[in-house]
Design a protein around this motif. Structure first.
Motif, PDB file in Angstrom:
ATOM      1  N   LEU A 133       7.253  24.487  -7.142  1.00 44.76           N
ATOM      2  CA  LEU A 133       6.115  24.320  -6.230  1.00 44.76           C
ATOM      3  C   LEU A 133       6.064  25.530  -5.312  1.00 44.76           C
ATOM      4  O   LEU A 133       7.092  25.920  -4.754  1.00 44.76           O
ATOM      5  N   ASP A 134       4.875  26.110  -5.155  1.00 39.18           N
ATOM      6  CA  ASP A 134       4.789  27.179  -4.158  1.00 39.18           C
ATOM      7  C   ASP A 134       4.817  26.522  -2.780  1.00 39.18           C
ATOM      8  O   ASP A 134       4.635  25.312  -2.639  1.00 39.18           O
ATOM      9  N   ILE A 135       5.039  27.315  -1.771  1.00 43.70           N
ATOM     10  CA  ILE A 135       5.267  26.787  -0.420  1.00 43.70           C
ATOM     11  C   ILE A 135       4.067  25.987   0.102  1.00 43.70           C
ATOM     12  O   ILE A 135       4.232  24.976   0.770  1.00 43.70           O
ATOM     13  N   LYS A 136       2.856  26.458  -0.247  1.00 46.07           N
ATOM     14  CA  LYS A 136       1.640  25.774   0.207  1.00 46.07           C
ATOM     15  C   LYS A 136       1.524  24.369  -0.399  1.00 46.07           C
ATOM     16  O   LYS A 136       1.203  23.407   0.285  1.00 46.07           O
ATOM     17  N   GLU A 137       1.791  24.284  -1.700  1.00 46.12           N
ATOM     18  CA  GLU A 137       1.691  22.999  -2.398  1.00 46.12           C
ATOM     19  C   GLU A 137       2.784  22.045  -1.918  1.00 46.12           C
ATOM     20  O   GLU A 137       2.541  20.856  -1.725  1.00 46.12           O
ATOM     21  N   LYS A 138       3.987  22.580  -1.719  1.00 43.80           N
ATOM     22  CA  LYS A 138       5.082  21.739  -1.236  1.00 43.80           C
ATOM     23  C   LYS A 138       4.739  21.196   0.160  1.00 43.80           C
ATOM     24  O   LYS A 138       4.933  20.012   0.439  1.00 43.80           O
ATOM     25  N   ALA A 139       4.195  22.043   1.030  1.00 38.73           N
ATOM     26  CA  ALA A 139       3.799  21.623   2.381  1.00 38.73           C
ATOM     27  C   ALA A 139       2.724  20.534   2.312  1.00 38.73           C
ATOM     28  O   ALA A 139       2.745  19.574   3.089  1.00 38.73           O
ATOM     29  N   ARG A 140       1.788  20.686   1.380  1.00 36.63           N
ATOM     30  CA  ARG A 140       0.719  19.685   1.217  1.00 36.63           C
ATOM     31  C   ARG A 140       1.307  18.328   0.828  1.00 36.63           C
ATOM     32  O   ARG A 140       0.929  17.295   1.372  1.00 36.63           O
TER      33      ARG A 140
ATOM     34  N   GLN B  90       4.323  12.313   4.884  1.00 35.91           N
ATOM     35  CA  GLN B  90       4.467  12.074   6.324  1.00 35.91           C
ATOM     36  C   GLN B  90       3.297  11.262   6.858  1.00 35.91           C
ATOM     37  O   GLN B  90       3.484  10.373   7.681  1.00 35.91           O
ATOM     38  N   SER B  91       2.103  11.547   6.372  1.00 39.89           N
ATOM     39  CA  SER B  91       0.924  10.792   6.835  1.00 39.89           C
ATOM     40  C   SER B  91       0.986   9.334   6.408  1.00 39.89           C
ATOM     41  O   SER B  91       0.355   8.477   7.018  1.00 39.89           O
ATOM     42  N   ARG B  92       1.746   9.061   5.365  1.00 44.89           N
ATOM     43  CA  ARG B  92       1.923   7.685   4.902  1.00 44.89           C
ATOM     44  C   ARG B  92       3.027   6.965   5.686  1.00 44.89           C
ATOM     45  O   ARG B  92       3.272   5.787   5.463  1.00 44.89           O
ATOM     46  N   GLY B  93       3.710   7.697   6.568  1.00 41.54           N
ATOM     47  CA  GLY B  93       4.685   7.056   7.441  1.00 41.54           C
ATOM     48  C   GLY B  93       6.130   7.147   7.005  1.00 41.54           C
ATOM     49  O   GLY B  93       6.963   6.340   7.445  1.00 41.54           O
ATOM     50  N   PHE B  94       6.453   8.109   6.147  1.00 46.25           N
ATOM     51  CA  PHE B  94       7.835   8.251   5.705  1.00 46.25           C
ATOM     52  C   PHE B  94       8.568   9.285   6.552  1.00 46.25           C
ATOM     53  O   PHE B  94       7.968  10.243   7.024  1.00 46.25           O
ATOM     54  N   THR B  95       9.868   9.072   6.741  1.00 46.64           N
ATOM     55  CA  THR B  95      10.687   9.997   7.533  1.00 46.64           C
ATOM     56  C   THR B  95      10.988  11.242   6.698  1.00 46.64           C
ATOM     57  O   THR B  95      10.787  11.248   5.480  1.00 46.64           O
TER      58      THR B  95
ATOM     59  N   LYS C 155       0.825  -1.223   0.000  1.00 48.14           N
ATOM     60  CA  LYS C 155       0.000   0.000   0.000  1.00 48.14           C
ATOM     61  C   LYS C 155       0.857   1.270   0.000  1.00 48.14           C
ATOM     62  O   LYS C 155       0.331   2.369   0.133  1.00 48.14           O
ATOM     63  N   LYS C 156       2.169   1.105  -0.106  1.00 53.46           N
ATOM     64  CA  LYS C 156       3.138   2.216  -0.107  1.00 53.46           C
ATOM     65  C   LYS C 156       3.099   3.011   1.198  1.00 53.46           C
ATOM     66  O   LYS C 156       3.071   4.237   1.195  1.00 53.46           O
ATOM     67  N   HIS C 157       3.116   2.303   2.312  1.00 56.73           N
ATOM     68  CA  HIS C 157       3.221   2.947   3.619  1.00 56.73           C
ATOM     69  C   HIS C 157       4.669   2.890   4.081  1.00 56.73           C
ATOM     70  O   HIS C 157       5.377   1.929   3.798  1.00 56.73           O
ATOM     71  N   GLY C 158       5.088   3.925   4.792  1.00 50.55           N
ATOM     72  CA  GLY C 158       6.456   4.012   5.276  1.00 50.55           C
ATOM     73  C   GLY C 158       6.659   3.297   6.605  1.00 50.55           C
ATOM     74  O   GLY C 158       5.702   2.848   7.239  1.00 50.55           O
ATOM     75  N   PRO C 159       7.925   3.218   7.053  1.00 49.85           N
ATOM     76  CA  PRO C 159       8.264   2.456   8.255  1.00 49.85           C
ATOM     77  C   PRO C 159       7.641   3.017   9.537  1.00 49.85           C
ATOM     78  O   PRO C 159       7.289   2.250  10.436  1.00 49.85           O
ATOM     79  N   LEU C 160       7.473   4.338   9.612  1.00 48.91           N
ATOM     80  CA  LEU C 160       6.900   4.928  10.830  1.00 48.91           C
ATOM     81  C   LEU C 160       5.448   4.493  11.014  1.00 48.91           C
ATOM     82  O   LEU C 160       5.036   4.096  12.105  1.00 48.91           O
ATOM     83  N   ARG C 161       4.678   4.550   9.939  1.00 48.81           N
ATOM     84  CA  ARG C 161       3.267   4.158  10.017  1.00 48.81           C
ATOM     85  C   ARG C 161       3.129   2.666  10.318  1.00 48.81           C
ATOM     86  O   ARG C 161       2.284   2.263  11.113  1.00 48.81           O
TER      87      ARG C 161
ATOM     88  N   CYS D 119       5.445   6.240  -4.069  1.00 45.56           N
ATOM     89  CA  CYS D 119       4.222   6.742  -3.437  1.00 45.56           C
ATOM     90  C   CYS D 119       3.953   8.173  -3.900  1.00 45.56           C
ATOM     91  O   CYS D 119       2.835   8.522  -4.289  1.00 45.56           O
ATOM     92  N   TYR D 120       4.980   8.985  -3.889  1.00 47.18           N
ATOM     93  CA  TYR D 120       4.879  10.391  -4.299  1.00 47.18           C
ATOM     94  C   TYR D 120       4.449  10.507  -5.757  1.00 47.18           C
ATOM     95  O   TYR D 120       3.519  11.239  -6.092  1.00 47.18           O
ATOM     96  N   ARG D 121       5.116   9.752  -6.628  1.00 48.66           N
ATOM     97  CA  ARG D 121       4.824   9.845  -8.070  1.00 48.66           C
ATOM     98  C   ARG D 121       3.462   9.261  -8.435  1.00 48.66           C
ATOM     99  O   ARG D 121       2.873   9.666  -9.435  1.00 48.66           O
ATOM    100  N   SER D 122       2.977   8.316  -7.641  1.00 47.02           N
ATOM    101  CA  SER D 122       1.655   7.758  -7.941  1.00 47.02           C
ATOM    102  C   SER D 122       0.549   8.741  -7.556  1.00 47.02           C
ATOM    103  O   SER D 122      -0.560   8.665  -8.048  1.00 47.02           O
ATOM    104  N   ARG D 123       0.882   9.701  -6.704  1.00 45.52           N
ATOM    105  CA  ARG D 123      -0.111  10.655  -6.218  1.00 45.52           C
ATOM    106  C   ARG D 123      -0.033  12.024  -6.908  1.00 45.52           C
ATOM    107  O   ARG D 123      -1.056  12.654  -7.151  1.00 45.52           O
ATOM    108  N   PHE D 124       1.197  12.470  -7.202  1.00 45.68           N
ATOM    109  CA  PHE D 124       1.379  13.834  -7.707  1.00 45.68           C
ATOM    110  C   PHE D 124       2.061  13.858  -9.065  1.00 45.68           C
ATOM    111  O   PHE D 124       2.974  13.078  -9.318  1.00 45.68           O
ATOM    112  N   ALA D 125       1.651  14.805  -9.885  1.00 48.27           N
ATOM    113  CA  ALA D 125       2.309  15.030 -11.168  1.00 48.27           C
ATOM    114  C   ALA D 125       3.578  15.839 -10.912  1.00 48.27           C
ATOM    115  O   ALA D 125       3.652  16.596  -9.945  1.00 48.27           O
ATOM    116  N   PHE D 126       4.539  15.689 -11.807  1.00 47.21           N
ATOM    117  CA  PHE D 126       5.780  16.443 -11.662  1.00 47.21           C
ATOM    118  C   PHE D 126       5.503  17.926 -11.879  1.00 47.21           C
ATOM    119  O   PHE D 126       4.745  18.316 -12.759  1.00 47.21           O
TER     120      PHE D 126
END
Length: 153
Positions: free
Chosen positions: A122-129, A135-140, A72-78, A111-118
């Motif tokens: 990126l403005d600061i708001k989009e980068k933060a999103r 992070q919510s997926r459990g990546f450091t 499911k592409k979850h990271g080690p923290l999650r 995980c990143y590429r499956s969710r977001f287009a290149f």
């Protein structure tokens, strides 16, 4: 009319029915049996017997859960948090993660590429999103930085 108390055989049958559907951690199975109003002492005896017969094993449960979370592409923290919540010991969690040993950086990137287009910029708001999503997926933070900074092929 009073209900008759639940028998050890009913408890055993219920536990086996639950385990036949999928692996459970010891804590998770105990919780489900308590919800069905079985006696706590009988539950512990049944769980001990299930472990002796290797029908209940937290180490096997951890291994299966780690594989599913990685799929499911979850990271080690999650993964660690989810397994701790289910009552799996730290040793079983670490062993399961070590046996799978995925490349967490590449998993974060996938995980990143499956969710977001290149995007070049990126403005600061989009980068933060995007950071929050990973992070919510459990990546450091190292995994997140790698995913955001790796250019497309």
């Amino acid at each position: 009319m009073m209900e008759s108390p639940l028998t050890p055989q009913q408890l055993w049958d219920c536990a086996l029915r639950l385990l036949s559907r999928r692996d459970h951690s010891r804590r998770e199975l105990a919780q489900k049996l308590r919800q069905r109003q079985f006696d706590a002492e009988l539950i512990e005896l049944a769980l001990d017997k299930l472990e002796q017969q290797q029908w209940l094993a937290d180490s096997r449960y951890a291994a299966v859960q780690v594989r599913q979370h990685i799929f499911k592409k979850h990271g080690p923290l999650r993964i660690r948090v989810e397994l701790q919540r289910k009552g799996v010991t730290q040793a079983d969690i670490e062993q399961a993660l070590e046996e799978e040993a995925p490349d967490w950086f590449e998993l974060a990137l996938a995980c990143y590429r499956s969710r977001f287009a290149f995007a070049d910029r990126l403005d600061i708001k989009e980068k933060a999103r995007r950071v929050r999503y990973l992070q919510s997926r459990g990546f450091t933070s190292d995994h997140v930085r790698y995913a955001l900074e790796t250019p497309p092929e």
